[in-house]
Structures are given as C-alpha cells and as structure tokens.
Enzyme design. Structure first.
Site, PDB file in Angstrom:
ATOM      1  N   GLU A   1       0.831  -1.205   0.000  1.00  0.00           N
ATOM      2  CA  GLU A   1       0.000   0.000   0.000  1.00  0.00           C
ATOM      3  C   GLU A   1       0.866   1.255   0.000  1.00  0.00           C
ATOM      4  OE1 GLU A   1      -3.227   0.719   3.044  1.00  0.00           O
ATOM      5  OE2 GLU A   1      -1.457   1.169   4.210  1.00  0.00           O
TER       6      GLU A   1
ATOM      7  N   CYS B   1       3.457  -4.628  16.689  1.00  0.00           N
ATOM      8  CA  CYS B   1       2.820  -3.642  17.573  1.00  0.00           C
ATOM      9  C   CYS B   1       1.326  -3.962  17.653  1.00  0.00           C
ATOM     10  CB  CYS B   1       3.044  -2.225  17.047  1.00  0.00           C
ATOM     11  SG  CYS B   1       4.786  -1.854  16.855  1.00  0.00           S
TER      12      CYS B   1
ATOM     13  N   CYS C   1      -1.510  -2.036  15.591  1.00  0.00           N
ATOM     14  CA  CYS C   1      -1.243  -1.783  14.170  1.00  0.00           C
ATOM     15  C   CYS C   1      -1.655  -2.959  13.303  1.00  0.00           C
ATOM     16  CB  CYS C   1       0.252  -1.497  14.000  1.00  0.00           C
ATOM     17  SG  CYS C   1       0.761  -1.386  12.282  1.00  0.00           S
TER      18      CYS C   1
ATOM     19  N   LEU D   1       6.892   6.462  19.287  1.00  0.00           N
ATOM     20  CA  LEU D   1       7.136   6.288  20.723  1.00  0.00           C
ATOM     21  C   LEU D   1       5.949   5.589  21.392  1.00  0.00           C
ATOM     22  CD1 LEU D   1       9.195   6.993  22.960  1.00  0.00           C
ATOM     23  CD2 LEU D   1       7.873   9.071  23.361  1.00  0.00           C
TER      24      LEU D   1
ATOM     25  N   ASN E   1      -6.313   5.449  14.827  1.00  0.00           N
ATOM     26  CA  ASN E   1      -7.163   5.148  13.694  1.00  0.00           C
ATOM     27  C   ASN E   1      -7.699   3.745  13.976  1.00  0.00           C
ATOM     28  OD1 ASN E   1      -7.872   6.265  11.184  1.00  0.00           O
ATOM     29  ND2 ASN E   1      -6.702   4.640  10.226  1.00  0.00           N
TER      30      ASN E   1
ATOM     31  N   CYS F   1      -2.072   2.981   7.680  1.00  0.00           N
ATOM     32  CA  CYS F   1      -1.259   1.822   8.056  1.00  0.00           C
ATOM     33  C   CYS F   1      -1.870   0.431   7.848  1.00  0.00           C
ATOM     34  CB  CYS F   1      -0.832   1.980   9.517  1.00  0.00           C
ATOM     35  SG  CYS F   1       0.752   1.201   9.835  1.00  0.00           S
TER      36      CYS F   1
END
Ligand code: SAH
Ligand code: SF4
Length: 342
Positions: free
Chosen positions: A92, A116, A119, A215, A290, A332
């Site tokens: 993407e 993560c 994500c 972070l 998001n 993402c």
C-alpha cells in the site's frame, strides 16, 4: 530477489553498463530515463540503441509493480494505491495533500515483524522485505498515475524501515539524487519503531534525511506491551539513541504518539512524556488512534484536548495530527486487509 537495474543507484548503474561492455554514460542515460522521465519500459527510451535496450530487457524487468486499485478521498484529497508485486504480494502507498504539497507515504516491507498490538500491519507478520527498486517504484507510479508533483516522502506505510535498512537507505538516496527523483533529503522522513543500532548508524549518514520515532508511550512497561520491540531495545536505550542522533546531526527529531483511549492518554502518561522528552530536541506528533478493530479505541475530542492541555508549556513542540486518508481507510495497512479479505 528480482534481478533488475532498478535496484541500482547512480554509480552502480554506470558500473553495470561497464560490466556489460558499454560506456558508463549509458548507465547515466538509463538512470535519467527511469527516474527523471519516469519511463518503465525500454520502448520509451528514444536515444538508447536497440542493442542496449536488448541488454536491459534480457537483464530483468523495468516494471516491478502493477496497479491493483487507486482510490481518491473526497474529504482530504488523499489518494491510495494498492500495488501488486511480481510475486503476488500487495503493498500500500498513500498520497497525502497539504495545501499545494504532496507527500507520499511508502511501504518498506510486505507486512511487519514488529508486532505492535495497535497496528494492522503488525498483525500480518513479515512476508518479506522490499527491494530498493520496489520502494522507489511506488513513487514513480504514484507520480505517473496521480499526475501530481510529489515533494515529500515518509516511510510510514507497511513495514519497519530499519528492519530493511540497506534497501531503504538506497531507495532514499535514489529518491534524493539530482539525476534521480531529486526530492530534497530534508523532505524524506524515515520512521522507526525503535531499532536502536540503526538509529545510531543513521545519525552518521552523509545525507540530511529526517528521522521519526514511533514512541507511543514514555513508560517502559507500557511501551513493551504496545510495542514488543521495546523488550529488545528498552525505552531508556531508545531515548539515549534519540539524543545521540540529535547531537550528531544537530537536528530535531519527531516522536509519533498514537493516542489510544484509556491506554496512553492519562495525566500520568502526559507527565511521563514531559519527563522523558524534555531533554531531547524534538517535536511530538499526537495521532488519535485510527481504529482498526475493537481492541483499541480513539479517545473522544474532549479527552484528546485534555491530553494536549497537559502538554502545554513543554520545551518541545506538540502537534495534533490525524492520520491521512482515513476516509478511504488508508492508514497503516488497512487497505491491504480490505483487499486481501474481500
Ligand atoms: N514501522 C514504522 C513505520 C511504519 S508505521 C514505525 O512504526 O514507525 C507508521 C506510523 O503509523 C507509526 O508512527 C505507527 O505508530 C502509526 N500507526 C500504526 N497503527 C496506527 C493506528 N491504528 N492509528 C494511527 N497510527 C497508527
Ligand atoms: Fe510495524 Fe510500525 Fe506497525 Fe509497529 S507500527 S507493527 S513497527 S508498521
């Protein structure tokens, strides 16, 4: 690994020409055709002899990605592309508009090994790392398809750029090269989840590329829960590498902070941020989550502003950013999931 001259930088392309019994300037001509003029077949190269075209064509393909989908957002002018690699994997790329400027958010890997928890790309695991040619081609194709002048690049799409350090840096160098895409080094930002040894190495690069660090928490235990890479490179090591970068380069760096409701948006979180970041020349981008599934929510507007109020009068700049392309589910890794699961 696909064999293609699109994985070569300016010097390597001249060496390639010599190795094929050609003059170095042929390498320079090919480089200019590919990057300045943006062609992706030898047929479009008018001043190149048929003999050279044959050598290039036999050597490997010049088109590494195929466009699968291209969507435009009505709300913020962003565009998203899904490209298909030659091995069938999809990546993407998102074009973001701010005023008259266009920033392209590129992918560095297919999936991501960092895991993560908030994500979508992390959920996929790592399928493979992209080659530099595949990274740069995202820019070539987005430029050609959208017909927009792309002035900024962020490595914030799928993947962890520093897990694919050599290919990512080579891609950035080709993007920056005056005979390549000629994008200012200060307009190319590489974002990392915190691979400490590469942050230190990056500090010594003779290019002015910018660094962003995701972070997401200034508390070591909490950061390890959100970002498993923190168990390998704990927060204090990460922050000392960040400080080292600012000292060596004399530049600010950007910290990204995805704001997750009830997880990292409390007064204690804000105070820990102030304590840890105040001695590092930096700016902080707060990005309301998001929502990709129901595990993590986005705080309400009131809570977002309460969090920001706690960060008033700190010695680093704080900005609120919404991840671009939300209207077209471009943040993402989301597009990838929509396409692969449909
Ligand atoms: N792997 C690199 C770059 C790609 S991720 C990194 O982690 O920095 C790019 C950015 O997207 C990171 O700052 C990451 O924290 C952010 N991101 C990931 N999931 C998100 C989500 N659900 N909402 C908002 N931003 C997200
Ligand atoms: Fe990988 Fe970055 Fe997503 Fe973490 S936030 S899983 S490092 S892409």
């Amino acid at each position: 690994m696909i064999n293609t001259i699109k994985n070569l930088d300016y010097e390597e392309m001249q060496e390639w020409a010599v190795a094929k019994g050609l003059k170095p300037f042929v390498g320079r001509q090919l480089f200019e055709w590919i990057y300045q003029k943006g062609v992706h077949s030898t047929g479009e190269m008018h001043n190149i002899s048929n003999n050279v075209k044959d050598i290039v064509d036999i050597d490997g393909p010049l088109d590494l990605l195929d466009l699968e989908t291209h969507e435009m957002s009505n709300d913020d002018g962003s565009e998203k592309f899904l490209f298909r690699c030659k091995d069938g994997n999809a990546i993407e790329t998102v074009l973001l508009r701010s005023g008259n400027h266009y920033t392209l958010c590129v992918s560095s890997e297919i999936g991501c090994a960092m895991g993560c928890t908030f994500c979508k790309t992390g959920e996929m695991g790592l399928k493979r790392k992209l080659q530099s040619g595949e990274i740069v081609e995202q820019v070539l194709l987005a430029r050609r398809i959208s017909d927009k002048k792309i002035s900024n690049i962020v490595f914030m799409g799928m993947g962890e750029p520093f897990n694919n350090y050599d290919e990512v840096i080579k891609a950035a160098i080709i993007m920056n090269h005056e005979k390549g895409l000629n994008i200012g080094a200060r307009h190319i930002t590489i974002s990392t989840s915190g691979l400490v040894p590469y942050i230190r190495e990056f500090a010594h690069l003779p290019f002015q590329f910018k660094l962003a660090i995701s972070l997401n928490s200034a508390n070591n235990t909490k950061r390890s829960e959100l970002m498993p890479i923190n168990r390998k490179y704990p927060l204090d090591d990460l922050l000392s590498a960040a400080k080292y970068y600012t000292i060596v380069t004399n530049k600010l760096l950007t910290f990204e902070y995805v704001l997750l409701k009830g997880i990292n948006d409390t007064a204690k979180d804000a105070h820990e941020l102030i304590e840890k970041l105040s001695s590092i020349p930096s700016k902080l981008n707060v990005i309301p989550n998001n929502e990709v599934d129901d595990r993590f929510q986005r705080p309400g507007e009131k809570d977002i502003h309460r969090f920001l109020t706690q960060l008033e009068n700190v010695p680093f700049a704080v900005t609120l950013r919404y991840s671009g392309g939300r209207g077209i589910h471009a943040a993402c890794g989301q597009l990838y999931h929509e396409v692969m699961n449909s």
